[in-house]
Design a protein around this motif. Structure first.
Motif, PDB file in Angstrom:
ATOM      1  N   GLY A   1      52.354  29.056  56.706  1.00  0.00           N
ATOM      2  CA  GLY A   1      53.097  30.317  57.065  1.00  0.00           C
ATOM      3  C   GLY A   1      52.273  31.389  56.233  1.00  0.00           C
ATOM      4  O   GLY A   1      51.829  31.423  55.687  1.00  0.00           O
ATOM      5  N   LYS A   2      52.994  32.554  56.023  1.00  0.00           N
ATOM      6  CA  LYS A   2      52.436  33.754  55.555  1.00  0.00           C
ATOM      7  C   LYS A   2      53.126  33.340  53.877  1.00  0.00           C
ATOM      8  O   LYS A   2      53.081  32.461  53.194  1.00  0.00           O
ATOM      9  CB  LYS A   2      53.651  34.655  55.626  1.00  0.00           C
ATOM     10  N   GLY A   3      51.658  34.415  53.108  1.00  0.00           N
ATOM     11  CA  GLY A   3      51.052  34.031  51.365  1.00  0.00           C
ATOM     12  C   GLY A   3      50.142  33.482  50.816  1.00  0.00           C
ATOM     13  O   GLY A   3      49.071  33.198  52.008  1.00  0.00           O
ATOM     14  N   ILE A   4      50.284  33.265  50.501  1.00  0.00           N
ATOM     15  CA  ILE A   4      48.674  32.352  49.448  1.00  0.00           C
ATOM     16  C   ILE A   4      48.623  31.037  49.615  1.00  0.00           C
ATOM     17  O   ILE A   4      49.958  30.201  49.812  1.00  0.00           O
ATOM     18  CB  ILE A   4      48.761  32.773  47.936  1.00  0.00           C
ATOM     19  N   ASP A   5      47.972  31.010  50.796  1.00  0.00           N
ATOM     20  CA  ASP A   5      47.408  29.077  50.596  1.00  0.00           C
ATOM     21  C   ASP A   5      47.691  28.212  49.959  1.00  0.00           C
ATOM     22  O   ASP A   5      48.113  27.132  50.053  1.00  0.00           O
ATOM     23  CB  ASP A   5      46.357  29.067  51.655  1.00  0.00           C
ATOM     24  N   GLY A   6      46.384  28.437  48.741  1.00  0.00           N
ATOM     25  CA  GLY A   6      46.324  28.102  47.721  1.00  0.00           C
ATOM     26  C   GLY A   6      46.007  28.215  46.283  1.00  0.00           C
ATOM     27  O   GLY A   6      44.897  29.261  46.485  1.00  0.00           O
ATOM     28  N   ILE A   7      46.824  28.035  45.191  1.00  0.00           N
ATOM     29  CA  ILE A   7      46.362  28.020  44.069  1.00  0.00           C
ATOM     30  C   ILE A   7      46.327  27.063  43.394  1.00  0.00           C
ATOM     31  O   ILE A   7      47.051  26.425  43.140  1.00  0.00           O
ATOM     32  CB  ILE A   7      48.375  29.351  42.974  1.00  0.00           C
ATOM     33  N   TRP A   8      45.134  27.141  42.436  1.00  0.00           N
ATOM     34  CA  TRP A   8      44.289  25.803  42.114  1.00  0.00           C
ATOM     35  C   TRP A   8      43.892  26.278  40.461  1.00  0.00           C
ATOM     36  O   TRP A   8      43.600  27.083  40.305  1.00  0.00           O
ATOM     37  CB  TRP A   8      43.464  25.811  42.800  1.00  0.00           C
ATOM     38  N   HIS A   9      44.889  25.204  40.142  1.00  0.00           N
ATOM     39  CA  HIS A   9      43.750  25.240  38.113  1.00  0.00           C
ATOM     40  C   HIS A   9      42.947  24.427  38.783  1.00  0.00           C
ATOM     41  O   HIS A   9      42.650  22.845  38.948  1.00  0.00           O
ATOM     42  CB  HIS A   9      44.912  24.427  37.758  1.00  0.00           C
ATOM     43  N   ASP A  10      42.277  24.580  37.665  1.00  0.00           N
ATOM     44  CA  ASP A  10      40.811  23.726  37.157  1.00  0.00           C
ATOM     45  C   ASP A  10      40.578  23.536  36.604  1.00  0.00           C
ATOM     46  O   ASP A  10      40.144  24.570  34.906  1.00  0.00           O
ATOM     47  CB  ASP A  10      39.649  24.816  37.694  1.00  0.00           C
ATOM     48  N   PRO A  11      40.722  21.944  36.282  1.00  0.00           N
ATOM     49  CA  PRO A  11      40.452  22.001  34.052  1.00  0.00           C
ATOM     50  C   PRO A  11      39.603  21.917  34.005  1.00  0.00           C
ATOM     51  O   PRO A  11      39.517  21.559  32.491  1.00  0.00           O
ATOM     52  CB  PRO A  11      40.918  20.183  34.560  1.00  0.00           C
ATOM     53  N   GLY A  12      38.126  22.036  34.442  1.00  0.00           N
ATOM     54  CA  GLY A  12      37.047  22.159  33.917  1.00  0.00           C
ATOM     55  C   GLY A  12      36.622  23.571  33.188  1.00  0.00           C
ATOM     56  O   GLY A  12      37.415  24.544  32.890  1.00  0.00           O
ATOM     57  N   PRO A  13      35.670  23.804  33.163  1.00  0.00           N
ATOM     58  CA  PRO A  13      34.838  25.624  32.882  1.00  0.00           C
ATOM     59  C   PRO A  13      35.646  26.112  33.622  1.00  0.00           C
ATOM     60  O   PRO A  13      35.847  25.742  34.854  1.00  0.00           O
ATOM     61  CB  PRO A  13      33.254  25.445  32.623  1.00  0.00           C
ATOM     62  N   PRO A  14      35.419  27.284  33.311  1.00  0.00           N
ATOM     63  CA  PRO A  14      35.623  28.450  34.101  1.00  0.00           C
ATOM     64  C   PRO A  14      34.876  28.606  34.983  1.00  0.00           C
ATOM     65  O   PRO A  14      33.821  28.263  35.677  1.00  0.00           O
ATOM     66  CB  PRO A  14      35.401  30.193  33.191  1.00  0.00           C
ATOM     67  N   PRO A  15      36.225  28.898  36.812  1.00  0.00           N
ATOM     68  CA  PRO A  15      37.167  29.578  36.469  1.00  0.00           C
ATOM     69  C   PRO A  15      38.121  28.925  36.528  1.00  0.00           C
ATOM     70  O   PRO A  15      38.078  27.643  36.787  1.00  0.00           O
ATOM     71  CB  PRO A  15      36.774  30.324  38.133  1.00  0.00           C
ATOM     72  N   LYS A  16      39.357  29.217  35.528  1.00  0.00           N
ATOM     73  CA  LYS A  16      40.497  27.948  35.100  1.00  0.00           C
ATOM     74  C   LYS A  16      41.525  28.378  36.481  1.00  0.00           C
ATOM     75  O   LYS A  16      42.039  27.093  37.153  1.00  0.00           O
ATOM     76  CB  LYS A  16      41.270  28.500  34.031  1.00  0.00           C
ATOM     77  N   TYR A  17      41.360  29.499  36.910  1.00  0.00           N
ATOM     78  CA  TYR A  17      42.649  29.495  38.484  1.00  0.00           C
ATOM     79  C   TYR A  17      41.797  29.873  39.781  1.00  0.00           C
ATOM     80  O   TYR A  17      41.126  30.803  39.455  1.00  0.00           O
ATOM     81  CB  TYR A  17      43.412  30.160  37.791  1.00  0.00           C
ATOM     82  N   ILE A  18      41.678  29.652  40.642  1.00  0.00           N
ATOM     83  CA  ILE A  18      41.589  29.906  41.773  1.00  0.00           C
ATOM     84  C   ILE A  18      42.575  30.070  42.643  1.00  0.00           C
ATOM     85  O   ILE A  18      43.335  29.199  42.840  1.00  0.00           O
ATOM     86  CB  ILE A  18      40.139  28.687  42.574  1.00  0.00           C
ATOM     87  N   ILE A  19      42.595  31.633  43.694  1.00  0.00           N
ATOM     88  CA  ILE A  19      43.661  31.062  44.752  1.00  0.00           C
ATOM     89  C   ILE A  19      42.420  31.489  46.126  1.00  0.00           C
ATOM     90  O   ILE A  19      41.236  31.495  46.221  1.00  0.00           O
ATOM     91  CB  ILE A  19      43.613  32.736  45.212  1.00  0.00           C
TER      92      ILE A  19
END
Length: 118
Positions: free
Chosen positions: A33-51
């Motif tokens: 439903g409403k809100g952020i579909d995905g918050i992701w952590h990238d263990p590799g080089p930047p970006p470290k976080y993806i929305i």
């Protein structure tokens, strides 16, 4: 089905899901439903976080979706891990948080678009 495909796509890239208690969307379960579909952590080089925001077919982003204000409004309720929450907020403030539109077509193919709107 679109959010399921998008979650599978991001997980296959080695990203770890941080929202929804880290659980990927199940194909037999309705979208969250409403809100952020995905918050992701990238263990590799930047970006470290993806929305990420998932759209199926020709659906479009809402006017505010993936803007800094929209992310700020939805972030606290989407993730409870303070360490990641602080790091994501800092990345958003610095302009280093990656925002992606994940468009899923009718064959289940995921097409990624980097969103740069402020």
């Amino acid at each position: 089905m679109g959010e399921y495909q998008a979650d599978q796509f991001m997980a296959s890239k080695g990203y770890t899901k941080l929202n929804h208690n880290g659980e990927l969307i199940d194909p037999l379960t309705k979208a969250k439903g409403k809100g952020i579909d995905g918050i992701w952590h990238d263990p590799g080089p930047p970006p470290k976080y993806i929305i990420s925001e998932t759209k199926y077919g020709s659906s479009k982003l809402g006017k505010e979706q993936l803007t800094g204000d929209w992310i700020n409004k939805n972030l606290d309720s989407a993730i409870s891990d303070e360490k990641h929450l602080d790091a994501i907020q800092k990345a958003l403030d610095k302009g280093t948080l990656e925002k992606q539109l994940l468009r899923v077509d009718d064959k289940g193919k995921v097409i990624t678009e980097i969103i740069t709107k402020k």
